[in-house]
Design an enzyme around this catalytic site. Structure first.
Site, short mmCIF file in Angstrom:
data_model
loop_
_atom_site.label_atom_id
_atom_site.label_comp_id
_atom_site.label_asym_id
_atom_site.label_seq_id
_atom_site.Cartn_x
_atom_site.Cartn_y
_atom_site.Cartn_z
CE LYS A 196 4.52 2.03 7.85
NZ LYS A 196 5.35 1.73 8.24
CE LYS A 207 2.73 1.32 3.90
NZ LYS A 207 3.84 0.58 4.62
C1 PBG Z 1 5.82 -2.45 8.58
C2 PBG Z 1 5.22 -2.15 7.23
C3 PBG Z 1 3.79 -1.64 7.29
C4 PBG Z 1 3.52 -1.93 5.39
C5 PBG Z 1 4.98 -2.31 4.63
N1 PBG Z 1 5.79 -2.08 5.53
C6 PBG Z 1 2.57 -1.25 7.77
C7 PBG Z 1 2.49 -1.20 8.96
O1 PBG Z 1 2.43 -2.08 9.36
O2 PBG Z 1 2.71 0.14 9.59
C8 PBG Z 1 2.34 -2.13 5.30
C9 PBG Z 1 2.05 -2.39 3.69
C10 PBG Z 1 1.14 -2.70 2.85
O3 PBG Z 1 -0.13 -2.45 4.02
O4 PBG Z 1 0.44 -3.41 2.06
N2 PBG Z 1 6.67 -0.58 8.76
ZN ZN Z 2 6.78 -1.63 10.63
#
Ligand code: PBG
Ligand code: ZN
Length: 275
Positions: free
Chosen positions: A146, A199
């Site tokens: 991520k 992601k």
């Molecule tokens: C948090 C989380 C995030 C997303 C899903 N769970 C991002 C973040 O703020 O780091 C992002 C999903 C999206 O942008 O669609 N852990």
């Molecule tokens: Zn988070």
């Protein structure tokens, strides 16, 4: 985010019914608590919003796979994914809270848990806690690679989870680095991840491809909020043909090697594929 809403449980059930009718096999739930606090306690409260939501969906739609996002940022007052002390996110003290959250989701009936926090060692901590509580059959979908991406903006706005102080760069990955992604995936698999996720998706197709070739577990890809918003905005201006771009981007994610795709276009894509 156009067409994306914060849903109460009754509307969530309707939404899940529609998804299921369209042939979508799984949904992932993100929770927004009434109250946020420093330790994100609503994330692992037995009567928390996600725990109630999972029960409601599984009661009505036992066949639909329900995945839960396991993280603290939607529940913490400071918006970080872990425990904060003196302006720093503390890795190890966060693990216990994440494990507690995952177990509480499993108890509520979640079919899979998906940790998205990026703390080191969380897959191992969650696996051990699930096993100990009798959920050895509950798989872990790990957000393994991520990146610290600008594409999460619309999600954070929708979830009110943008940290007012600091950023997530101490725990999310550096965009130019691909070897770190391979290392993170290897570690997560070693710790017990059943599915690994990359992601965002579109700017990281090479990462998906590299991981798909290097490991033999299912690979998921998350087409995130910013990727969705970008297409929606261009389509609204009539600069792009939304339907074609949706199918083309999803196809490219599949072509790169994703076995599963998380997308805000799921219902649209299902309709397009049926027609
Ligand atoms: C948090 C989380 C995030 C997303 C899903 N769970 C991002 C973040 O703020 O780091 C992002 C999903 C999206 O942008 O669609 N852990
Ligand atoms: Zn988070």
């Amino acid at each position: 985010m156009p067409n994306a809403y914060q849903l109460s449980i009754d509307y969530l059930v309707k939404e899940a019914q529609e998804a299921s009718r369209l042939g979508i096999p799984a949904v992932i739930l993100f929770g927004l608590p009434k109250k946020k606090d420093a330790r994100g306690s609503e994330a692992y409260a037995p009567t928390g919003i996600i725990q109630q939501a999972v029960k409601a969906v599984k009661d009505r739609l036992p066949e639909l796979v329900v995945i839960t996002d396991v993280c603290l940022c939607e529940y913490t007052s400071h918006g970080h994914c872990g425990v904060v002390k003196e302006g720093r996110v503390l890795n190890d003290p966060t693990l216990e809270l994440l494990a507690r959250e995952a177990v509480s989701h499993a108890k509520a009936g979640a079919d899979l848990v998906a940790p998205s926090d990026m703390m080191d060692g969380r897959v191992k901590a969650i696996r051990a806690a699930l096993d100990q509580e009798g959920f050895e059959m509950t798989p872990i979908l790990s957000y393994a690679a991520k990146y610290a991406s600008a594409f999460y903006g619309p999600f954070r706005e929708a979830a009110g989870s943008s940290p007012p102080i600091g950023d997530r760069k101490s725990y999310q990955m550096d965009p130019p680095n691909v070897r770190e992604a391979l290392r993170e995936v290897a570690l997560d698999i070693e710790e017990g991840a059943d599915i690994v996720m990359v992601k965002p998706a579109l700017s990281y197709l090479d990462v998906i491809h590299r991981i798909r070739n290097a490991f033999n577990v299912p690979v998921a890809a998350y087409q995130v909020s910013g990727e969705y918003a970008m297409i929606k905005a261009a389509a609204r201006l009539k600069w792009l043909d939304e339907d074609r771009v949706v199918i083309e981007t999803l196809t490219s994610i599949k072509r790169a090697g994703a076995d599963l795709i998380l997308t805000y276009f799921a219902k649209d894509a299902a309709r397009l594929l049926q027609s």
